[in-house]
Design an enzyme around this catalytic site. Structure first.
Site, PDB file in Angstrom:
ATOM      1  N   HIS A 158       0.826  -1.211   0.000  1.00  0.00           N
ATOM      2  CA  HIS A 158       0.000   0.000   0.000  1.00  0.00           C
ATOM      3  C   HIS A 158       0.851   1.248   0.000  1.00  0.00           C
ATOM      4  O   HIS A 158       0.424   2.310   0.445  1.00  0.00           O
ATOM      5  CB  HIS A 158      -0.964   0.000   1.185  1.00  0.00           C
TER       6      HIS A 158
HETATM    7  S1  FES Z   1       1.866  -0.599   3.151  1.00  0.00           S
HETATM    8 FE1  FES Z   1       0.261  -1.907   3.704  1.00  0.00          FE
HETATM    9  S2  FES Z   1       1.394  -3.627   4.273  1.00  0.00           S
HETATM   10 FE2  FES Z   1       2.979  -2.285   3.776  1.00  0.00          FE
END
Ligand code: FES
Lengths: 195, 659
Positions: free
Chosen positions: A160
């Site tokens: 993410h």
């Molecule tokens: S940014 Fe969501 S798990 Fe690493």
């Protein structure tokens, strides 16, 4: 309520308690309370070991420590070792990386922590981290020089988009905290023991 | 508004649900106000007890499955992992293991109740037949469950039972191959048995649901065996029978807890502490006690196909029992002859069980033939004829008062207990050697292994036994159980060189141990161990105290039992004479001699002392949970005893109005 059932049954069936001692309601209530409380306690004492059995077993808790030889790791490179089933990043930082980690002002950080608190004194070039993104547990990229390292030259989580700097501190993205530093110690100048 | 239920519950939430899905009304009808004959005796507890068993088995089974590995390489070790490492794993496993026996005891008594009081007769034929199906499913489930630990008895039990099907002409061989998924009991067999062992209990739930549903249509039988004539003959199920069942459940759980905590392997077989070995059958192979009668029937006939047919027939005949018994009177109380012959039949069943526990030789063959004969004659000849010629006693007009059959119940329980006892001696008998029985620190309900002795024993093990014998299920951290401190354990582990996986070149690497390391094995594998020991494999000692009849006494005897062979005995080359070893010829040379080990606590280092210490250590190693187990046992039994008193007092209060 059960009391009245008993009484009404006795009535409607035309029996009387020929034992001569009609049921004493208060004593019966007491017994009912004890029986149900006792059953509840017993139920809980059955559930307890079953739930406890799902916690880590003795062999998992006793997992041994690992030793890592640092000599083959060139500046700018990193290796991953497995400890307690988790990836541990061991990175040999370049002087520029160390400098950029040290130069950041603490108030610019989401999870303020000085670089000095995240490495061992006198061993600034070695960064040891648990390689698990503090957002939802993916393994960030950036340990190998060829990896995407994000805009701060540290680590980038592909899941993410969390971005960590060269001290493993969170700088951008959804992750709430810096990458964790495991318990470790230098056995010699070129050898560490994790755990 | 088709179908909306008119609920009578006052609570608005319950009412809302009940209007749309009348489960509360149903529960109230079937378990609340359900009219139940008021003259049940305690035999009528056993249905509820069986339900308790099923629930406990499913619950513990699910948690065991979370740690069990259905893999021939891993299964045995994963059970040891459950017993030693998983939190309360030993408790869950022993509850499950002994639970199988408890379930069968309860079910057999439940069936006996049906036989004695004629609960199988019209209109309860289907109810009875569903019960027989439940028994068959239970047997299949128990059998497959017994295979899972993958010990010697598991393996050979699986081999023998699956081979039963080979008796059938033409298709037999193919059925067996199909069951195995190969050409012997192996990985595919274990894997599918695990799947089915997990599945069948849920099938059981389905059939039990039908069994109970049928019961609630035709209503319960009762000790008088006469029909309920008026509401005055009944009481609502709750609170009358809920509380009465509760008393029974408390007492029953006490007995179960007693087995689990004080004699967890009483009903088990030492051979199942030895990992499965497809190349060697144990000397005495016996099924679990609950299969012994059928096993005896199988062996009583000197013809394979006939034996198998009789064995299955002995169970399947029960399906048609309602039509074999031609008498219309249900309860044995009013059938003067049946009342006697039913006990003869029970006796023949118990005798078969005892025969099944003994080697089929001499008197046992004759006994089992006679008992088999009566078992079948009772069903096929006595029952049909008896119904025609017997003159029943006059039946009472109505159910007046509760029928108390304490003596009968007690007799049945005592018989069950002695039956269980009688099924034990088979293994002891084959030993024919009197072991030198010692007083052990861990004997009895209060005994716990003597820590100092176990520590000395550990010294003996590591300085003497460990040269040849591995203890692969122990880790150095486990030594905390015999009172070593964390520092002592760390220091000891570091003094031992253990394998540490592979080095960077991919070659096996060794290094100092840590508390998490397994006890170091003297040989890298079994082949190397055999090669170094004249072809004899020194057994792993982790479980040896449980894997040998006699346990610690046996180990002790073996240590002190070396002697010169009697003049007339021809010793094989490389073998040593030992008084207490079965057959007296053992490959191991005398391992312990006076003064061989130096004790730091000043204890004498004579042979007897060292033998006793090492036996104590090995007993602890096989049963590391012993101390905790006994403590939990006391608490559980005291608590359940107290609860039995409370529920019994409450039961008297509740029933005061009826009696
Ligand atoms: S940014 Fe969501 S798990 Fe690493």
């Amino acid at each position: 309520m059960a009391d009245s059932t008993a009484a009404s049954t006795a009535d409607s069936h035309g029996h009387d308690s020929h034992g001569g001692h009609p049921a004493d309601p208060s004593k019966r209530d007491m017994l009912e309370l004890m029986a149900s409380a006792g059953a509840a306690i017993f139920g809980a004492s059955i559930v307890w070991p079953l739930v406890a059995s799902m916690n880590p077993a003795a062999d998992v808790l006793a997992l041994s420590s690992v030793e890592v030889d640092l000599t083959p790791i060139q500046p700018g490179q990193g290796i991953v070792v497995s400890w307690q089933g988790k990836p541990i990043f061991v990175r040999h930082r370049t002087p520029e990386e160390i400098k950029s980690a040290k130069d950041v002002k603490l108030n610019e950080l989401n999870d303020p922590q000085a670089d000095a608190a995240r490495v061992k004194a006198g061993h600034d070039e070695w960064l040891v981290l648990i390689g698990i993104c503090t957002h939802l547990g993916c393994i960030p990229l950036g340990n190998k020089p060829a990896d995407v390292r994000g805009e701060f030259g540290g680590y980038f989580c592909p899941c993410h988009g969390s971005v960590y700097d060269t001290s493993g501190r969170i700088r951008r993205g959804p992750a709430p905290k810096n990458l964790d530093v495991p318990q470790y110690a230098f056995v010699t100048d070129s050898k560490i023991k994790i755990g | 508004m088709a179908g909306l239920h008119k609920s009578e519950f006052a609570n608005p939430v319950i009412n809302w649900v009940d209007t749309r899905l009348p489960i509360f009304t149903m529960m109230q009808k079937e378990y609340g106000v359900f009219p139940t004959p008021k003259n049940f005796n305690y035999f009528w507890n056993f249905g509820a007890l069986a339900m308790v068993c099923l629930m406990v088995m499913i619950l513990t089974g699910i948690f065991l499955a979370m740690n069990y590995q259905p893999n021939t390489e891993l299964a045995f070790a994963s059970v040891q992992h459950i017993m030693r490492d998983v939190n309360y794993g030993w408790l869950i496993r022993y509850v499950h293991q002994n639970g199988a026996s408890m379930f069968f005891i309860v079910t057999y008594i439940h069936i006996f109740r049906g036989l004695y009081y004629g609960s199988y007769k019209s209109p309860r034929e289907l109810l009875w037949m569903l019960g027989v199906v439940i028994l068959l499913l239970m047997m299949a489930t128990a059998f497959m469950g017994y295979v899972l630990p993958w010990g010697q008895m598991s393996y050979w039990g699986a081999t023998v039972i699956t081979n039963l099907f080979s008796a059938f002409p033409v298709v037999g061989k193919h059925i067996v191959t199909l069951l195995w998924g190969g050409f012997s009991v192996d990985q595919p067999t274990l894997n599918r048995f695990f799947a089915l062992h997990y599945l069948l209990p849920f099938v059981l739930i389905g059939v039990i649901f039908l069994h109970v549903a049928a019961l609630h249509i035709v209503g319960s039988n009762n000790p008088l065996g006469i029909d309920v004539k008026s509401p005055q003959d009944t009481v609502p199920f709750h609170p009358y029978y809920t509380i009465k069942d509760s008393v029974g459940i408390c007492v029953f759980l006490m007995i179960w807890a007693g087995f689990v905590c004080f004699a967890p392997n009483f009903l088990g077989d030492p051979n199942n502490f030895i990992p499965a070995n497809p190349l060697q059958t144990p000397a005495d192979i016996v099924p679990e006690w609950y299969f012994l009668p059928y096993y005896a029937i199988l062996r009583s006939v000197p013809n394979k196909l006939l034996g198998v047919c009789l064995m299955f027939g002995s169970l399947l005949l029960l399906l048609v029992l309602p039509w074999l018994d031609t008498s219309r009177v249900r309860s044995a109380r009013f059938r003067p002859i049946y009342r006697k012959v039913i006990w003869v039949w029970i006796l023949s069943f118990v005798v078969l069980g005892v025969c099944g526990a003994h080697k089929p030789e001499g008197i046992w063959v004759i006994l089992s033939r006679v008992a088999t004969l009566y078992y079948f004659a009772h069903l096929l000849v006595v029952l049909p004829i008896l119904g025609k010629i017997e003159r029943p006693l006059p039946l009472p007009e109505s159910i007046s008062n509760p029928v108390v059959v304490r003596s009968g119940l007690i007799a049945a329980l005592v018989a069950a207990f002695f039956g269980l006892q009688a099924m034990q001696p088979a293994r002891a008998e084959s030993a024919e050697i009197r072991l030198p029985e010692q007083k052990w620190s861990f004997d009895g309900a209060f005994g716990t292994p003597d820590m100092a002795a176990a520590q000395r024993g550990f010294k003996v093990y590591s300085e003497v036994c460990a040269a040849c014998h591995a203890m692969q299920y122990l880790h150095y951290r486990d030594l905390a159980g015999i009172g070593l401190s964390a520092e002592q354990i760390k220091a000891f582990a570091a003094s031992v060189t253990v394998p540490q996986g592979l080095n960077d070149e991919g070659m096996p690497k060794e290094g100092p141990g840590t508390p998490a390391s397994q006890f170091r094995s003297p040989f890298p594998n079994d082949v190397a161990a055999r090669a170094a020991n004249n072809g004899a494999l020194p057994p792993d000692l982790s479980l040896i105290a449980n894997a040998r009849e006699g346990g610690a006494d046996y180990i002790y005897g073996l240590m002190i039992g070396f002697a010169d062979p009697p003049k007339d005995m021809k010793m094989q080359s490389g073998m040593n004479y030992n008084i207490y070893f079965p057959g007296h010829q053992i490959a191991m040379p005398q391992p312990l001699r006076d003064g061989q080990v130096t004790y730091t606590d000043g204890s004498p280092t004579n042979l007897a002392q060292m033998a006793k210490d090492v036996s104590t250590f090995l007993y602890w190693a096989a049963n590391p949970e012993e101390t905790e187990r006994k403590q939990i046992g006391f608490r559980a039994i005291l608590y359940l005893g107290f609860m039995a008193c409370v529920t019994y007092a409450l039961k008297r209060k509740v029933w005061a109005a009826v009696h």
